[in-house]
Design an enzyme around this catalytic site. Structure first.
Site: not given
Length: 218
Positions: A188-189
């Site tokens: 994520d991110s």
């Protein structure tokens, strides 16, 4: 005499404003989240940095590690261990629910945090990877790559690649009873960025199997 109660009321109101945030009922230990949020909202890290006491990132990571990082906790469904792959710290989640001789699916996971914050040992990532291992009845390798400012680019990428390459070796996959053709990479991110980079490199590599899928979230 009346000034002191008024000041006390004002300070209490200001503190309540910073500390209180509405949270879902499903959040465990909400006071910890509120305290961390309050520390960040008051720019404690920026203040320490401006005063020359510490780098702002160190302050933020101290708060995160103090309230969020936890040790490996296994359950009946998932075996959790901390180890190192080629010198890179990882937390491995292994489902205990599989038939004898059945090979497992696996996910290589990379946490977010701008390459400067976070940890595979944080409560949120621990819960996420634990749930994935249980639902997939497989293995999740959560990579705890080094963070900035100590580790500068491309060290985060190198850590992610080194740990992934180690895990994808046939002997290591066999140790964890993982099917080589059923390994994916996700994050994520900033971890999603690393996941994409690792997947692209492995696709072009002739050493070991490449990931069969790659995903990322913002």
């Amino acid at each position: 005499m009346r000034t002191a109660p008024a000041l006390l009321f004002l300070l209490t109101a200001v503190l309540a404003y910073y500390v209180y945030i509405p949270l879902p009922n499903t959040v465990s230990e909400p006071w910890k989240l509120r305290v961390v949020d309050a520390l960040l909202a008051q720019d404690t890290g920026n203040l320490a940095h401006d005063l020359g006491l510490s780098h702002r990132i160190y302050v933020l990571n101290f708060a995160v590690n103090r309230f969020e990082v936890q040790g490996p906790r296994s359950s009946k469904a998932v075996l959790v261990t901390d180890t190192a792959f080629a010198g890179v710290q990882v937390r491995v989640f292994e489902s205990t629910r599989r038939k004898e001789g059945e090979l497992k699916r696996a996910v290589i996971y990379l946490h977010g945090g701008g390459w400067a914050l976070g940890s595979a040992r944080m409560r949120s990532y621990d819960s996420l990877c634990r749930r994935m291992a249980e639902d997939l009845k497989g293995v999740v390798v959560s990579i705890d790559y080094r963070l900035a400012p100590e580790a500068r680019f491309p060290e985060q990428y190198n850590d992610a690649l080194r740990a992934s390459r180690y895990f994808l070796q046939p002997r290591v996959l066999a140790r964890y009873s993982v099917e080589p053709s059923r390994v994916g990479v996700s994050g994520d991110s900033a971890g999603g960025n690393l996941a994409a980079a690792v997947a692209q490199f492995r696709r072009c590599s002739t050493h070991g199997p490449p990931p069969c899928w790659q995903s990322a979230t913002s």
